[in-house]
Scaffold this motif. Structure first.
Motif, short mmCIF file in Angstrom:
data_model
loop_
_atom_site.label_atom_id
_atom_site.label_comp_id
_atom_site.label_asym_id
_atom_site.label_seq_id
_atom_site.Cartn_x
_atom_site.Cartn_y
_atom_site.Cartn_z
N GLU A 83 0.83 -1.21 0.00
CA GLU A 83 0.00 0.00 0.00
C GLU A 83 0.87 1.26 0.00
O GLU A 83 0.63 2.20 -0.76
CB GLU A 83 -0.89 -0.01 1.24
CG GLU A 83 -1.87 1.13 1.30
CD GLU A 83 -2.76 1.09 2.55
OE1 GLU A 83 -2.29 0.67 3.61
OE2 GLU A 83 -3.92 1.51 2.45
N ALA A 198 -7.60 -3.10 -7.29
CA ALA A 198 -8.98 -3.38 -6.86
C ALA A 198 -9.65 -4.43 -7.75
O ALA A 198 -10.66 -5.02 -7.38
CB ALA A 198 -9.78 -2.09 -6.86
N PRO A 364 -1.82 -3.61 -2.33
CA PRO A 364 -2.14 -2.32 -1.71
C PRO A 364 -3.51 -2.35 -1.05
O PRO A 364 -3.85 -1.48 -0.28
CB PRO A 364 -2.15 -1.33 -2.88
CG PRO A 364 -1.68 -2.06 -4.07
CD PRO A 364 -1.66 -3.52 -3.79
N TYR A 365 -4.30 -3.37 -1.38
CA TYR A 365 -5.64 -3.46 -0.83
C TYR A 365 -5.73 -4.48 0.29
O TYR A 365 -6.81 -4.97 0.61
CB TYR A 365 -6.65 -3.79 -1.95
CG TYR A 365 -6.82 -2.63 -2.89
CD1 TYR A 365 -7.80 -1.67 -2.65
CD2 TYR A 365 -5.98 -2.47 -3.99
CE1 TYR A 365 -7.93 -0.57 -3.50
CE2 TYR A 365 -6.12 -1.39 -4.83
CZ TYR A 365 -7.09 -0.44 -4.58
OH TYR A 365 -7.23 0.65 -5.40
N SER A 367 -5.63 -4.19 3.43
CA SER A 367 -6.51 -3.84 4.55
C SER A 367 -7.97 -4.12 4.19
O SER A 367 -8.75 -4.54 5.05
CB SER A 367 -6.31 -2.39 4.98
OG SER A 367 -6.67 -1.54 3.94
N ASP A 368 -8.35 -3.95 2.92
CA ASP A 368 -9.72 -4.28 2.51
C ASP A 368 -9.95 -5.79 2.56
O ASP A 368 -10.99 -6.27 2.98
CB ASP A 368 -10.00 -3.80 1.07
CG ASP A 368 -10.03 -2.28 0.98
OD1 ASP A 368 -9.56 -1.65 1.94
OD2 ASP A 368 -10.51 -1.76 -0.03
N LEU A 371 -10.13 -6.78 6.28
CA LEU A 371 -11.39 -6.38 6.90
C LEU A 371 -12.55 -7.22 6.38
O LEU A 371 -13.48 -7.53 7.13
CB LEU A 371 -11.66 -4.90 6.65
CG LEU A 371 -10.82 -3.94 7.49
CD1 LEU A 371 -10.97 -2.52 6.99
CD2 LEU A 371 -11.22 -4.01 8.95
N LEU A 399 -13.73 -4.58 -2.53
CA LEU A 399 -12.59 -4.10 -3.33
C LEU A 399 -13.05 -3.07 -4.36
O LEU A 399 -12.33 -2.14 -4.69
CB LEU A 399 -11.91 -5.27 -4.04
CG LEU A 399 -11.02 -6.15 -3.15
CD1 LEU A 399 -10.56 -7.40 -3.89
CD2 LEU A 399 -9.82 -5.38 -2.64
N GLN A 400 -14.28 -3.23 -4.84
CA GLN A 400 -14.82 -2.28 -5.83
C GLN A 400 -15.48 -1.09 -5.17
O GLN A 400 -16.13 -0.29 -5.85
CB GLN A 400 -15.85 -3.00 -6.72
CG GLN A 400 -15.27 -4.08 -7.61
CD GLN A 400 -14.26 -3.55 -8.60
OE1 GLN A 400 -14.36 -2.41 -9.02
NE2 GLN A 400 -13.27 -4.34 -8.97
#
Lengths: 405, 321
Positions: A83, A198, A364-365, A367-368, A371, A399-400
């Motif tokens: 990220e 994403a 980079p995602y 954390s998404d 979660l 993600l989107q």
């Protein structure tokens, strides 16, 4: 104002450049290294970040996004690496240093430090989990811990003999670490094509997902589940394992010295992280810290030499002795004092586990992703065969940015 | 502050007051102009520190914008609002917030009133009693949350040990392990912390009730219960409204107790916690702004609803009636 600026100038003094290193909290080892690696050209000072890893991320991102030049070095948790790199917060590591770090570090450490084929942080220390067990308890069971064990065997052994299996299953990053290890242990991945950002392909709904869900479900529905399973973290797991019902625990390397003089410390055994499925090598979680250099720093070359000094195998061993956080390089493990504290067997196990460790998806995602897992796999008692499917839908939408996380 | 008069008397006073003011003279217009000039600097300052961020939030809420990915900023109109309002999590969190608000304010109103009565009537050790009732309010919410978290903790808390004689509490009850237990713990902490505030506001109202009226009711043969419902409470309406309004808005923004005790796990998240997570933890400036706009609108509706419900003129509560 004039007084203040002259006072500040006096502080800068003759010692040359000041490098500010944002460290994660420890027992003071990083501050000692800062002093050790300061030279005539620059002095390294430390600033301690919050305890909680997500709070560390929040503080750093807010400063870096604002172009703060007062950060030179930072101690970064592996899941933030991609990220930060993608956002352009990390300075490129010069080729010479990159080659040196790649040669000295474990493969898992290099994987976790790399984004888009470029090493973006310097592996500083590496952490991993092993299966800790109470020797007195295992004697009562028919479990053979000299051979690789599976989660199913561990849970059954504890269940049948009145023991508890301590894990990390609160709604937090630690739970995502466990789930990721279960996936990787079944030969699966949470997400593929991470370079698509994403638009990465979510692969949670897979045979590996079913295997992972089965383990969580089996533990949560058995008598081997601690009463505080749904709020358990590294610390509560240590307490459960140290209690009379303590039998097994998966946890990081710090456990070996965590019980001090307590009689429990004499009763601790260790073996490789349990397998998710029979016949497939386990993939222990990977943790640790990498050193990143702020892209906005005004002293990049000094910061890079500081990184080189701090991450040298000798200093990794120095830090391991001071903090209990294991080196990120094989050479770091060749330290007599470390061997004395941990014993060769345990060091071998740590080293072997780090080498086999699977980092959390470098994206980079992350954390998404994390979660989404926490939202759909928590509490552990709600996990069943449907969970991977629901989790995959949730994660794709998250993600989107099509749903709230 | 309004003196204790019955509602009928009050409306007469108000009417006469209005009639007296209505023919505007040169002098009153000049006073108005001066008044406007005097408040102007404060209004400008308020606009700078409140209106600007609010408008900025409104603007940001129309974008898909992640702080760590600024190049990908994209205008999406009202999509963030559509996503939020069609998401089950938003409604779940709003429901939690409303439950916490209604339960805590109701319980606090009753206990707070009892405390206010004690503080009002007590004749010995008045200072000590008043101070001890107010102590919890002097404690920082985060500290109170940690204290109650330890109290309810499965490993080292005392609640399970002390109350295990109750049929629904066992030695291994995991208070933060399921929704309602966790909500209960959060609400206990909230109630413990803010009841004194409620008591303080009600005490102010209580001391406005004329002793003469209570005396008169007593002479007329009214029982204690009748005096409470027919004399004391109606005359405290403005104070009760202020107390309920303040506390309801406060409770609606609940954040710290949840942050410390559960971090939103077990579906105990509130609306403001959800907003915090979007903006601060996930750096979703667009979605977070949309949520804060929605939160702002909810607070506005709530405040309007309470003022309407109690049918009290706010200027009276300020003592201008």
């Amino acid at each position: 104002m004039v007084l203040l600026s002259s006072a500040l100038a006096a502080c800068g003094g003759d010692s040359g450049t000041e490098l500010i290193w944002y460290t994660n909290p420890d027992t003071g080892g990083q501050a000692k290294l800062a002093e050790k690696c300061s030279t005539d050209d620059y002095t390294i000072t430390t600033q301690v970040l919050p305890q909680d890893a997500s709070q560390q991320r929040i503080q750093l991102v807010r400063r870096l996004a604002a172009g703060d030049t007062e950060i030179d070095l930072m101690s970064l948790d592996p899941p933030f690496t991609a990220e930060f790199a993608e956002a352009g917060y990390l300075a490129d590591i010069p080729d010479g240093l990159e080659q040196k770090l790649t040669d000295q570090s474990f493969e898992g450490a290099v994987d976790a430090a790399t984004w888009e084929d470029q090493m973006v942080v310097a592996p500083f220390w590496s952490n991993t989990q092993v299966l800790w067990y109470r020797k007195s308890f295992v004697e009562k069971t028919d479990l053979d811990v000299s051979q690789p064990v599976t989660w199913e065997q561990v849970i059954r052994a504890a269940d049948e003999n009145g023991g508890k299996v301590a894990v990390q299953a609160n709604k937090y990053e630690g739970y995502a670490v466990w789930i990721n290890a279960l996936f990787e242990g079944a030969g699966g991945r949470l997400v593929e094509d991470v370079e698509q950002g994403a638009d990465a392909t979510v692969t949670v709904d897979s045979p590996a997902g079913e295997d992972a869900a089965r383990v969580v479900e089996q533990l949560a529905s058995s008598k081997a589940a601690p009463a505080d399973l749904s709020v358990s973290n590294e610390g509560t797991a240590v307490a459960t394992f140290g209690s009379d019902a303590g039998a097994f625990m998966v946890n990081w390397t710090f456990v070996w010295t965590a019980y001090g003089d307590d009689p429990v410390s004499k009763d601790i055994g260790f073996t490789r992280y349990p397998r998710t499925v029979e016949g497939e090598e386990s993939a222990p979680p990977y943790g640790g810290i990498g050193l990143g250099v702020n892209a906005a720093t005004e002293s990049r070359s000094e910061a890079m030499s500081a990184v080189e000094c701090i991450t040298s195998p000798e200093n990794q061993a120095f830090y391991a002795n001071d903090s209990g956080n294991m080196p990120a390089s094989a050479a770091g493990y060749d330290d007599p004092k470390l061997r004395e504290t941990y014993g060769q067997d345990l060091l071998d196990l740590f080293q072997q586990s780090v080498e086999a460790a699977a980092p959390r998806t470098v994206s980079p995602y992350w954390s998404d992703i994390s979660l989404s897992l926490q939202s759909t796999w928590h509490p552990p008692s709600s996990v069943d065969g449907q969970t991977p499917g629901q989790s995959a839908d949730f994660m794709s939408q998250a993600l989107q940015a099509e749903r709230l996380l | 502050m309004s003196t204790a008069v019955s509602p009928d008397q009050r409306s007469t006073t108000r009417k006469t007051g209005r009639q007296a003011r209505s023919p505007s003279t040169e002098r009153s217009r000049a006073e108005n102009r001066l008044g406007l000039k005097l408040v102007a600097p404060a209004v400008v300052l308020m606009l700078l520190v409140t209106a600007y961020p609010m408008l900025q939030a409104l603007y940001l809420s129309l974008f898909r914008y992640r702080l760590t990915n600024p190049d990908d900023r994209q205008f999406i109109g009202f999509d963030n609002y559509v996503t939020a309002l069609s998401d089950q999590l938003f409604w779940q969190d709003l429901w939690n917030t409303v439950v916490i608000m209604v339960v805590t304010v109701a319980v606090e109103l009753v206990i707070g009133f009892a405390f206010a009565m004690v503080m009002h009537r007590v004749i010995f050790a008045r200072g000590v009693i008043r101070t001890s009732i107010l102590i919890p309010y002097g404690i920082i919410t985060v500290v109170s949350a940690f204290a109650w978290q330890f109290a309810f903790s499965l490993n080292n808390g005392f609640v399970n040990g002390w109350f295990s004689w109750l049929p629904w509490i066992a030695a291994d009850t995991n208070w933060f392990g399921d929704h309602w237990h966790a909500m209960f713990a959060i609400m206990v902490s909230e109630i413990w912390k803010t009841t004194p505030f409620m008591a303080l506001l009600l005490l102010a109202g209580l001391s406005q009730v004329s002793e003469d009226m209570i005396e008169a009711a007593k002479v007329d043969g009214a029982t204690w219960w009748q005096r409470l419902w027919k004399v004391i409470l109606p005359n405290m309406r403005a104070a009760i409204m202020v107390a309920v309004l303040f506390r309801a808005l406060d409770a609606f923004r609940i954040f710290d107790n949840i942050f410390v005790m559960t971090k939103g796990a077990q579906e105990t998240e509130s609306s403001s916690f959800l907003t915090y997570r979007q903006v601060i933890e996930q750096f979703q400036l667009g979605m977070g702004s949309a949520l804060s706009v929605l939160l702002f609108l909810s607070v506005l509706v709530l405040a309007y609803g309470i003022v309407k419900l109690f049918r009290v003129d706010l200027s009276q509560a300020r003592g201008e009636g």
